[in-house]
Design a protein around this motif. Structure first.
Motif, PDB file in Angstrom:
ATOM      1  N   ILE A  73      -6.174   2.436   6.659  1.00  0.00           N
ATOM      2  CA  ILE A  73      -5.520   1.890   7.501  1.00  0.00           C
ATOM      3  C   ILE A  73      -6.081   1.707   8.842  1.00  0.00           C
ATOM      4  O   ILE A  73      -6.289   0.524   9.480  1.00  0.00           O
ATOM      5  CB  ILE A  73      -4.116   2.400   8.052  1.00  0.00           C
ATOM      6  N   ASP A 103      -2.965  -1.580   2.154  1.00  0.00           N
ATOM      7  CA  ASP A 103      -1.569  -1.968   2.329  1.00  0.00           C
ATOM      8  C   ASP A 103      -0.715  -1.423   1.160  1.00  0.00           C
ATOM      9  O   ASP A 103       0.526  -1.163   1.180  1.00  0.00           O
ATOM     10  CB  ASP A 103      -1.552  -3.544   2.495  1.00  0.00           C
ATOM     11  N   ILE A 109      -5.338   7.213   3.168  1.00  0.00           N
ATOM     12  CA  ILE A 109      -4.309   6.271   3.702  1.00  0.00           C
ATOM     13  C   ILE A 109      -4.597   6.059   4.968  1.00  0.00           C
ATOM     14  O   ILE A 109      -4.770   5.055   5.530  1.00  0.00           O
ATOM     15  CB  ILE A 109      -2.987   6.887   3.255  1.00  0.00           C
ATOM     16  N   ARG A 117       0.263   2.018   2.094  1.00  0.00           N
ATOM     17  CA  ARG A 117       1.053   2.129   3.478  1.00  0.00           C
ATOM     18  C   ARG A 117       2.282   1.667   2.824  1.00  0.00           C
ATOM     19  O   ARG A 117       3.356   2.257   2.956  1.00  0.00           O
ATOM     20  CB  ARG A 117       0.720   0.973   4.198  1.00  0.00           C
ATOM     21  N   GLU A 174       5.781   3.861   3.120  1.00  0.00           N
ATOM     22  CA  GLU A 174       6.920   3.373   3.975  1.00  0.00           C
ATOM     23  C   GLU A 174       8.227   3.410   3.024  1.00  0.00           C
ATOM     24  O   GLU A 174       9.344   3.522   3.801  1.00  0.00           O
ATOM     25  CB  GLU A 174       6.532   2.077   4.313  1.00  0.00           C
TER      26      GLU A 174
END
Length: 233
Positions: free
Chosen positions: A224, A78, A220, A81, A85
């Motif tokens: 995920i 996370d 990544i 991520r 993002e």
């Protein structure tokens, strides 16, 4: 809406601190789902962009990165991520805490933030308290912070920046009063503007973002996917 032109703000804190409620309060509508699950791996970070007070704001609502029931693999997935993002980087972090006793668990959350994002991240941070209805009548959030050494030191490291909201009881309070979410959100957004000004308009970056290693980039999607498989199994 161009996300790159928006002010990018990352919300950090443990599950139950009120990150999603704060994000919805800032946007003035329900955009993020409120997570009531004790399992942090069932909830992953997400980003939304809206126009607030004439400015495009992107909020990155993270999972409870720092909960004890979350695995290290989930945490790393996370964090990676979150970095992708909010590329090329966030303009500000909001460290979300409740108006309640500052315990060792909260102290551990702050330690994890330092470990994941570096000490430098606090120069880009403000502390935002939820459950403002717990403030004694007539008291400001600075009064609450001043009663606890750990909180005082944290807010000091964040440049003295702290705010308070309440998702339940402050929605319809008298316009212009301290206990009014519109007033608090306006002040909070002014604070994020000041953070950007104090950092010469630059967004936060660390060495991981500046020079990501090829292996980390490749991890990544793998991390995920593995996290999602755990949730579904």
């Amino acid at each position: 809406m161009d996300v790159l032109s928006a002010r990018r703000i990352v919300l950090l804190g443990k599950t139950g601190a009120g990150k999603s409620s704060l994000a919805n309060t800032i946007f003035g509508e329900k955009v993020f789902n409120i997570n009531h699950s004790p399992m942090t791996e069932e909830y992953q970070s997400s980003a939304e962009t809206k126009c607030v007070n004439g400015k495009n704001i992107t909020l990155i609502d993270t999972q409870g990165f720092f909960d004890t029931c979350g695995s290290e693999e989930s945490l790393k997935a996370d964090v990676l991520r979150c970095i992708t993002e909010c590329a090329p980087g966030p303009h500000a972090f909001l460290i979300v805490l409740k108006v309640e006793k500052f315990t060792k668990q909260e102290e551990d959350v702050i330690k994890k933030i330092r470990q994941c994002f570096s000490e430098d991240a606090l120069r880009y941070s403000a502390v935002v308290f939820t459950h403002g209805d717990q403030l004694p009548e007539g008291k400001a959030i600075e009064d609450f912070v001043g009663r606890n050494k750990g909180l005082s030191e944290l807010v000091k490291e964040c440049g003295g920046r702290c705010h308070v909201v309440d998702s339940k009881y402050w929605k319809d309070n008298e316009e212009g009063s301290y206990r009014n979410n519109r007033v608090q959100v306006a002040e909070l957004l002014r604070t994020t503007d000041k953070i950007t000004e104090e950092n010469n308009g630059q967004c936060y970056t660390n060495e991981f973002q500046k020079q990501p290693q090829r292996g980390e980039q490749q991890q990544i999607p793998h991390l995920i996917q593995r996290t999602r498989q755990k949730v579904s199994s």
